[in-house]
Design an enzyme around this catalytic site. Sequence first.
Site, PDB file in Angstrom:
ATOM      1  N   ASP A  27       1.491  -0.922   0.170  1.00  0.00           N
ATOM      2  CA  ASP A  27      -0.363  -0.410  -0.213  1.00  0.00           C
ATOM      3  C   ASP A  27       0.993   1.817  -0.028  1.00  0.00           C
ATOM      4  O   ASP A  27       0.421   2.133  -1.016  1.00  0.00           O
ATOM      5  CB  ASP A  27      -0.687  -0.023   0.871  1.00  0.00           C
ATOM      6  CG  ASP A  27      -2.024   0.601   1.386  1.00  0.00           C
ATOM      7  OD1 ASP A  27      -2.199   1.719  -0.209  1.00  0.00           O
ATOM      8  OD2 ASP A  27      -2.456   1.422   2.429  1.00  0.00           O
ATOM      9  N   CYS A 253      -3.257   8.578  -0.273  1.00  0.00           N
ATOM     10  CA  CYS A 253      -4.632   7.748  -0.789  1.00  0.00           C
ATOM     11  C   CYS A 253      -4.285   9.087  -2.138  1.00  0.00           C
ATOM     12  O   CYS A 253      -3.917  10.315  -1.941  1.00  0.00           O
ATOM     13  CB  CYS A 253      -4.934   8.326   0.039  1.00  0.00           C
ATOM     14  SG  CYS A 253      -7.081   7.803  -0.936  1.00  0.00           S
TER      15      CYS A 253
HETATM   16 MG    MG Z   1      -3.897   1.944   2.957  1.00  0.00          MG
END
Ligand code: MG
Length: 311
Positions: A27, A253
């Site tokens: 991630d 993000c």
């Molecule tokens: Mg994440």
Amino acid sequence: MSSMLPMVQPRSGMPERVTIYEVGPRDGLQNESTRVPTEVKAEFVRRLVAAGLDTVELTSFVPQRWVPQLGDAEELVAALGPVGVGRQRPVLVPNERGLERALEAGVSAVAVFGSATETFARKNLNRSVAESVDMFAPVVSRALDAGAWVRAYVSMCFGDPWEGPVPVEQVVDVCARLMDLGCDQLSVGDTIGVGTPGHVERLLDALEEVGIGVDQVGVHFHDTYGQALSNTVTALGRGVSVVDASAGGLGGCPYARSATGNLATEDLVWTLTGLGVEHGVDLDTLVETSGWMAGHLGRPSPSRVVRALSG
Ligand code: MG
């Protein structure tokens, strides 16, 4: 660097031990435009494991054209050798082809990545929520048949950048459909970091009502609005004992304007240490690792703890 640590002051209602589910290599790196060499990724994973992180998500077996940064999944697993195998080294698999590749590489823990909202399912998976569950069904059953451990991520559980607030019932419905496939663990994601503690409690309660107990739930909070740790402590107070975090706070993000994304593992470790909750991580070693990785990426870590201890 400094070995400053918080004073340990236990608080009632906290779990004795927390499993930190480290997502940095996957991630954290997936949205990095600077291509990180496979050997650097392998060294990153080795250092994370050496710092005491037992569970490290390695990569994603996505087609290379989707996420060029993670296009070396096979090579990374091979480069890691024994460090890269086992149930504590999950990888993301987007579809059956990804699962096949992962299993061929010797992987024995996988994760699928669903969405609580239709808009994100369309943007990320090019499918409706229902179609994506249909797509994951054979992936999960084949993984389970192969003896693999399976995690289901659900993103946008606390808000969606296009749809705004996401009804708790809608989130629970998607979570239940994925867990009904037989997944071992659910990770509820606050992808844009907008959730607050009452919202966390409401979602955990609603999951419990449909039979998804806190022992099956991991939390994946983002620090975009500075809420990740308060939400984490709230979840711990409700009995959650698996927390996703990314070393150095790697991984902004892409759908939120702020660069701050994943909860930094160091910030989490600080809180857990202070609460007297076992986590197994050596903070100095981890901070050193994140500093080393930040050097490869060419910018400082957004983690408050990394900054404080490196200052
Ligand atoms: Mg994440």
